[in-house]
Enzyme design. Sequence first.
Site, mmCIF file in Angstrom:
data_model
loop_
_atom_site.group_PDB
_atom_site.id
_atom_site.type_symbol
_atom_site.label_atom_id
_atom_site.label_comp_id
_atom_site.label_asym_id
_atom_site.label_seq_id
_atom_site.Cartn_x
_atom_site.Cartn_y
_atom_site.Cartn_z
ATOM 1 N N LYS A 54 0.840 -1.198 0.000
ATOM 2 C CA LYS A 54 0.000 0.000 0.000
ATOM 3 C C LYS A 54 0.878 1.254 0.000
ATOM 4 C CE LYS A 54 -3.941 -2.321 2.048
ATOM 5 N NZ LYS A 54 -4.710 -2.712 3.230
ATOM 6 N N GLN A 98 -4.799 -1.407 9.336
ATOM 7 C CA GLN A 98 -4.738 -2.718 8.680
ATOM 8 C C GLN A 98 -5.412 -3.781 9.549
ATOM 9 O OE1 GLN A 98 -3.393 -3.468 5.544
ATOM 10 N NE2 GLN A 98 -4.272 -5.477 5.914
ATOM 11 N N ASP A 121 -11.029 3.364 4.022
ATOM 12 C CA ASP A 121 -11.501 1.976 3.934
ATOM 13 C C ASP A 121 -13.029 1.920 3.873
ATOM 14 O OD1 ASP A 121 -9.793 -0.123 3.586
ATOM 15 O OD2 ASP A 121 -9.219 -0.283 5.697
#
Length: 300
Positions: A54, A98, A121
């Site tokens: 990422k 994460q 997200d």
Amino acid sequence: MTARIIDGKALAAVVREEVAEGVAALVAGGVPAPELAVILIGEDPASRVYVSNKVRQTEAVGMRSRRYLLGSDATERSLLELIEELNRDLAVNGILVQFPLPPHMDIARVVTAIRPDKDVDGFNPLNVGRIAAGMEGALVPCTPLGVMRLIKSVHQDIAGLGALVVGASNVVGRPMARLLLQELCTVSIAHIRTTDLERRCREADILVVATGVPGLIRGRFVKPGATVIDVGITRVASASGVDKLVGDVAFDEALEVAGAITPVPGGVGPMTIACLLANTLSAARMEAARRKAVEAETAV
Ligand code: NAD
């Protein structure tokens, strides 16, 4: 009939290119390059690889990134304090924690703590609610967002098509179903307690599978000509001793029946990170528009 294989790697490259152009346009307009903050808790090797990917891809499209590594014994309070600090930090446009979280942390509290307009997200309840209500301005979870792009690479218009989403998680299945509904598909959701899965799958023009059960969907489940999107990723040991990634769909069987199908790997996976970049750009654009509006107001 052999299905068209949908190339997620190639489409992800297109999305990254679009994001790079968007970033360059923002910067040319005097806005700082968007910045993504990624928080990893613990030493899970797979999560470390995801985070590194990422960060690398963020920088490759001209955005800035920060990485925070917390030990597996970090308290939830320390994570929430870090999130609050990043919420207030004007330089940060996107915050990503994460998953999976260590068991002593509460997912709901963590996703709720992230400011909705930095929630790249798309898991904050405000963004979930906006999507559910079909409202503008939501940051959409990356995997379903990527799947919609993959589907639209096959179909110009999906209104009226029958869609079945197999899997009902908050990360994939539920937001996926809401996005398909937003495009006026006739949507059903199947899950672990669904009966007669084969028959329900055979009715779907668009079949999105996200269960984590390798090979769950056999070729005979697929409606001839259907578009099949395999979100599942499971690492299995192969005969050669090298681990390989497999999806939830029996690919070779489905290939003979479907109209279009995503492979695993090389289908949904690459699109997920590309859509994280797209969300970070969206967050930065929204922030730039807000600041411009405030400046215009104070100038009056
Ligand atoms: P999850 O475990 O949270 O949810 C799985 C869902 O599948 C549940 O709703 C469950 O009811 C359903 N399910 C399980 N077994 C079933 C069965 N036999 N029949 C019907 N439904 C069944 O998983 P998740 O986070 O949604 O992830 C699903 C899969 O997608 C995993 O393999 C995960 O690794 C993968 N994934 C891939 C990406 C990507 O970028 N490609 C992103 C997220 C998740």
